[in-house]
Motif scaffolding. Structure first.
Motif, PDB file in Angstrom:
ATOM      1  N   ILE A 124       1.025  -1.105  -0.213  1.00  0.00           N
ATOM      2  CA  ILE A 124       0.045  -0.096  -0.052  1.00  0.00           C
ATOM      3  C   ILE A 124       0.784   1.172   0.126  1.00  0.00           C
ATOM      4  O   ILE A 124       0.537   2.167  -0.771  1.00  0.00           O
ATOM      5  N   ASP A 125       2.041   1.091   0.934  1.00  0.00           N
ATOM      6  CA  ASP A 125       2.743   2.421   0.823  1.00  0.00           C
ATOM      7  C   ASP A 125       3.355   2.659  -0.722  1.00  0.00           C
ATOM      8  O   ASP A 125       3.699   3.933  -0.819  1.00  0.00           O
ATOM      9  N   THR A 126       3.738   1.635  -1.204  1.00  0.00           N
ATOM     10  CA  THR A 126       4.600   1.833  -2.316  1.00  0.00           C
ATOM     11  C   THR A 126       3.645   2.277  -3.429  1.00  0.00           C
ATOM     12  O   THR A 126       3.931   3.140  -4.339  1.00  0.00           O
ATOM     13  N   ALA A 127       2.320   2.192  -3.364  1.00  0.00           N
ATOM     14  CA  ALA A 127       1.018   2.630  -4.446  1.00  0.00           C
ATOM     15  C   ALA A 127       0.581   3.781  -4.035  1.00  0.00           C
ATOM     16  O   ALA A 127      -0.313   4.316  -4.838  1.00  0.00           O
ATOM     17  N   LEU A 128       0.964   4.375  -2.927  1.00  0.00           N
ATOM     18  CA  LEU A 128       0.253   5.574  -2.298  1.00  0.00           C
ATOM     19  C   LEU A 128       0.145   6.748  -3.281  1.00  0.00           C
ATOM     20  O   LEU A 128      -0.649   7.618  -3.501  1.00  0.00           O
ATOM     21  N   SER A 129       1.300   6.939  -4.388  1.00  0.00           N
ATOM     22  CA  SER A 129       1.132   7.945  -5.239  1.00  0.00           C
ATOM     23  C   SER A 129       0.186   7.970  -6.248  1.00  0.00           C
ATOM     24  O   SER A 129      -0.164   9.002  -6.765  1.00  0.00           O
ATOM     25  N   LEU A 130      -0.543   6.594  -6.226  1.00  0.00           N
ATOM     26  CA  LEU A 130      -1.692   6.932  -7.179  1.00  0.00           C
ATOM     27  C   LEU A 130      -2.968   7.816  -6.490  1.00  0.00           C
ATOM     28  O   LEU A 130      -3.749   8.131  -7.251  1.00  0.00           O
ATOM     29  N   ILE A 131      -2.941   7.887  -5.161  1.00  0.00           N
ATOM     30  CA  ILE A 131      -4.010   8.249  -4.349  1.00  0.00           C
ATOM     31  C   ILE A 131      -3.775   9.814  -4.233  1.00  0.00           C
ATOM     32  O   ILE A 131      -2.713  10.266  -3.483  1.00  0.00           O
ATOM     33  N   THR A 132      -4.861  10.652  -4.401  1.00  0.00           N
ATOM     34  CA  THR A 132      -4.840  11.951  -4.248  1.00  0.00           C
ATOM     35  C   THR A 132      -6.065  12.510  -3.677  1.00  0.00           C
ATOM     36  O   THR A 132      -7.011  11.434  -3.685  1.00  0.00           O
ATOM     37  N   ASP A 133      -6.660  13.763  -3.431  1.00  0.00           N
ATOM     38  CA  ASP A 133      -7.806  14.103  -3.018  1.00  0.00           C
ATOM     39  C   ASP A 133      -8.735  14.155  -4.208  1.00  0.00           C
ATOM     40  O   ASP A 133      -9.949  14.492  -4.224  1.00  0.00           O
ATOM     41  N   ASN A 134      -8.205  13.881  -5.323  1.00  0.00           N
ATOM     42  CA  ASN A 134      -9.174  13.642  -6.555  1.00  0.00           C
ATOM     43  C   ASN A 134      -9.291  12.149  -6.952  1.00  0.00           C
ATOM     44  O   ASN A 134      -9.399  11.809  -7.935  1.00  0.00           O
ATOM     45  N   SER A 135      -9.279  11.440  -5.801  1.00  0.00           N
ATOM     46  CA  SER A 135      -9.518   9.852  -6.108  1.00  0.00           C
ATOM     47  C   SER A 135     -10.664   9.177  -5.241  1.00  0.00           C
ATOM     48  O   SER A 135     -11.131   9.913  -4.442  1.00  0.00           O
ATOM     49  N   ILE A 136     -11.157   8.374  -5.767  1.00  0.00           N
ATOM     50  CA  ILE A 136     -11.840   7.374  -5.382  1.00  0.00           C
ATOM     51  C   ILE A 136     -11.624   5.819  -5.036  1.00  0.00           C
ATOM     52  O   ILE A 136     -11.004   5.430  -5.933  1.00  0.00           O
ATOM     53  N   LYS A 154      -4.972   5.375   5.037  1.00  0.00           N
ATOM     54  CA  LYS A 154      -4.080   6.264   4.249  1.00  0.00           C
ATOM     55  C   LYS A 154      -4.713   7.001   3.053  1.00  0.00           C
ATOM     56  O   LYS A 154      -4.430   8.169   2.821  1.00  0.00           O
ATOM     57  N   ALA A 155      -5.629   6.368   2.377  1.00  0.00           N
ATOM     58  CA  ALA A 155      -6.394   6.935   1.481  1.00  0.00           C
ATOM     59  C   ALA A 155      -7.116   8.241   1.953  1.00  0.00           C
ATOM     60  O   ALA A 155      -7.183   9.484   1.258  1.00  0.00           O
ATOM     61  N   LYS A 156      -7.874   8.086   3.175  1.00  0.00           N
ATOM     62  CA  LYS A 156      -8.657   9.284   3.880  1.00  0.00           C
ATOM     63  C   LYS A 156      -7.633  10.174   4.088  1.00  0.00           C
ATOM     64  O   LYS A 156      -8.149  11.423   3.893  1.00  0.00           O
ATOM     65  N   GLN A 157      -6.657   9.970   4.660  1.00  0.00           N
ATOM     66  CA  GLN A 157      -5.609  10.710   4.985  1.00  0.00           C
ATOM     67  C   GLN A 157      -5.111  11.803   3.864  1.00  0.00           C
ATOM     68  O   GLN A 157      -4.872  12.753   3.833  1.00  0.00           O
ATOM     69  N   LYS A 158      -5.416  11.378   2.348  1.00  0.00           N
ATOM     70  CA  LYS A 158      -4.799  11.809   1.447  1.00  0.00           C
ATOM     71  C   LYS A 158      -6.135  12.752   0.652  1.00  0.00           C
ATOM     72  O   LYS A 158      -5.946  13.258  -0.274  1.00  0.00           O
ATOM     73  N   GLY A 159      -7.302  12.335   1.498  1.00  0.00           N
ATOM     74  CA  GLY A 159      -8.308  13.098   1.193  1.00  0.00           C
ATOM     75  C   GLY A 159      -9.358  12.571   0.121  1.00  0.00           C
ATOM     76  O   GLY A 159     -10.392  13.158  -0.595  1.00  0.00           O
ATOM     77  N   ALA A 160      -8.919  11.207  -0.245  1.00  0.00           N
ATOM     78  CA  ALA A 160      -9.805  10.646  -1.088  1.00  0.00           C
ATOM     79  C   ALA A 160     -11.121  10.134  -0.451  1.00  0.00           C
ATOM     80  O   ALA A 160     -11.273   9.944   0.730  1.00  0.00           O
ATOM     81  N   ILE A 161     -12.122   9.597  -1.527  1.00  0.00           N
ATOM     82  CA  ILE A 161     -13.439   9.264  -1.011  1.00  0.00           C
ATOM     83  C   ILE A 161     -13.199   7.684  -0.784  1.00  0.00           C
ATOM     84  O   ILE A 161     -12.695   7.006  -1.944  1.00  0.00           O
ATOM     85  N   VAL A 162     -13.521   6.829   0.192  1.00  0.00           N
ATOM     86  CA  VAL A 162     -13.319   5.684   0.487  1.00  0.00           C
ATOM     87  C   VAL A 162     -14.669   4.878   0.506  1.00  0.00           C
ATOM     88  O   VAL A 162     -15.339   5.116   1.161  1.00  0.00           O
ATOM     89  N   ILE A 163     -14.696   3.792  -0.298  1.00  0.00           N
ATOM     90  CA  ILE A 163     -15.663   2.741  -0.385  1.00  0.00           C
ATOM     91  C   ILE A 163     -15.068   1.617   0.094  1.00  0.00           C
ATOM     92  O   ILE A 163     -14.211   0.987  -0.643  1.00  0.00           O
ATOM     93  N   LEU A 164     -15.904   0.868   0.902  1.00  0.00           N
ATOM     94  CA  LEU A 164     -15.546  -0.463   1.221  1.00  0.00           C
ATOM     95  C   LEU A 164     -16.480  -1.461   1.297  1.00  0.00           C
ATOM     96  O   LEU A 164     -17.807  -1.137   1.652  1.00  0.00           O
ATOM     97  N   ASN A 165     -16.276  -2.252   0.299  1.00  0.00           N
ATOM     98  CA  ASN A 165     -17.041  -3.563  -0.159  1.00  0.00           C
ATOM     99  C   ASN A 165     -16.881  -4.523   0.732  1.00  0.00           C
ATOM    100  O   ASN A 165     -15.940  -5.487   0.476  1.00  0.00           O
ATOM    101  N   PRO A 166     -17.560  -4.927   1.901  1.00  0.00           N
ATOM    102  CA  PRO A 166     -17.044  -6.018   2.801  1.00  0.00           C
ATOM    103  C   PRO A 166     -17.418  -7.426   2.716  1.00  0.00           C
ATOM    104  O   PRO A 166     -18.297  -7.985   3.083  1.00  0.00           O
ATOM    105  N   ALA A 167     -16.944  -7.718   1.450  1.00  0.00           N
ATOM    106  CA  ALA A 167     -16.992  -9.160   1.176  1.00  0.00           C
ATOM    107  C   ALA A 167     -15.794  -9.948   0.555  1.00  0.00           C
ATOM    108  O   ALA A 167     -14.856  -9.241  -0.131  1.00  0.00           O
ATOM    109  N   PRO A 168     -15.768 -11.025   1.001  1.00  0.00           N
ATOM    110  CA  PRO A 168     -16.465 -11.962   1.891  1.00  0.00           C
ATOM    111  C   PRO A 168     -16.465 -10.994   3.320  1.00  0.00           C
ATOM    112  O   PRO A 168     -15.827 -10.378   3.775  1.00  0.00           O
ATOM    113  N   ALA A 169     -17.987 -11.299   3.956  1.00  0.00           N
ATOM    114  CA  ALA A 169     -18.003 -10.640   5.083  1.00  0.00           C
ATOM    115  C   ALA A 169     -17.284 -11.258   6.175  1.00  0.00           C
ATOM    116  O   ALA A 169     -16.904 -12.490   6.514  1.00  0.00           O
ATOM    117  N   GLN A 170     -16.854 -10.244   7.075  1.00  0.00           N
ATOM    118  CA  GLN A 170     -16.429 -10.474   8.302  1.00  0.00           C
ATOM    119  C   GLN A 170     -17.088  -9.683   9.550  1.00  0.00           C
ATOM    120  O   GLN A 170     -17.587  -8.632   9.069  1.00  0.00           O
TER     121      GLN A 170
END
Length: 311
Positions: A124-136, A154-170
């Protein structure tokens, strides 16, 4: 306004599929037909559907260094999905799923996530450059829960909109989900996530309120042919689905829904409008077999919406 880019952080699995007249009972062997190998995994499904709907889409995940993994890289090239941060494990194979589909369009699925078990915070840390405040950022739980929640934080810290599809469910009770803008379980998954007995008679709103207590801003429960149920601090409402002439295969419909939701939000739609669009995208997907082969392109979705508007 510039559309937001979509970053799908999740799973790729090769899908091994066969059709039967009905789902076998425990201990029963039934004859099947039409065995085929297809692309699968909730993350890759969502990425391909988002790209087909016209969104600037990237995929972050982990696969094996094998023929199945190479096939996925080629799929990303074909579908115009950025695979810059698709990591390859040398000691674990690409994940795989086995799917049985019956003649009514229902299915049972088992998966071994294999290389995805090694998908880590470091990735995730390696790929963080993909995420900005203009990301979902769109996540699922076919990756380790710790990795998914770390990515969300980390995405929320960068200002992104975060959607979690909790599947398979826990069971998510006890976790802080305040970094999640929209949680998108189906009806069964919602109860599992809320720590409720699955066969107990809780209303959709009761389950959603339980999930809101974890800090999520919105709960959007998918209800199959009934549509979806939106619940947040100000509304609790059913958003009806579309009607289709024939259900062929429900496999991957939830992934199509989530991709449609992300794309609509990326274009500036409010959540209720985005859910309506997602219902159309998910509804159309059940009219064809399998996952990716059932996913419609933007022009096809728009054609359906234009036609429905004049009925």
């Amino acid at each position: 306004m510039k559309n937001k880019n979509i970053v799908v952080i999740g799973s790729y699995l090769v899908a091994l599929v066969m059709d039967t007249d009905r789902i076998p009972l425990t201990g029963e062997t039934v004859l099947a037909r039409n065995f085929r190998q297809t692309h699968g995994g909730k993350g890759s499904n969502q990425a391909v559907q988002a790209a087909r709907l016209g969104a600037n889409t990237s995929f972050v995940g982990r696969i094996g260094k094998d023929a199945f993994g190479e096939s996925f890289i080629k799929l990303c090239e074909l579908e115009n999905v950025n695979a810059e941060f698709v990591f390859q494990s040398t000691d674990m194979p690409t994940g795989a799923g086995f799917i049985i589909c019956d003649e009514l369009g229902f299915n049972v699925i088992t998966i071994d996530i294999a290389a995805i078990n090694q998908f880590s915070r470091k990735d995730i840390d390696t790929a963080l450059s993909l995420i900005t405040d203009n990301s979902i950022v769109l996540l699922q739980l076919e990756i380790p829960l710790d990795t998914a929640l770390y990515a969300a934080e980390k995405a929320k810290q960068k200002g992104a909109i975060v959607i979690l599809n909790p599947a398979p469910a826990q069971n998510l009770m006890g976790y802080d989900l305040s970094m999640i803008d929209i949680l998108t379980p189906n009806e069964t998954e919602a109860k599992i996530c809320a720590g409720l007995v699955n066969d107990a008679a809780y209303s959709d709103e009761e389950v959603a309120q339980q999930l809101l207590s974890l800090g999520c801003k919105n709960i959007l429960v998918t209800l199959g042919e009934k549509g979806s149920f939106l619940c947040n601090s100000s509304v609790a409402m059913l958003i009806p689905s579309i009607s289709v002439n024939e259900v062929i295969d429900t496999t991957g419909a939830g992934d199509a829904f989530n991709a449609g939701l992300a794309v609509a939000l990326s274009e500036g739609k409010i959540i209720m409008e985005a859910a309506q669009f997602a219902n159309v995208v998910g509804g159309l997907s059940v009219t064809k077999s399998d996952t990716i082969p059932s996913y419609h392109f933007r022009a096809q979705v728009q054609e359906y919406m234009d036609r429905s508007a004049h009925v």
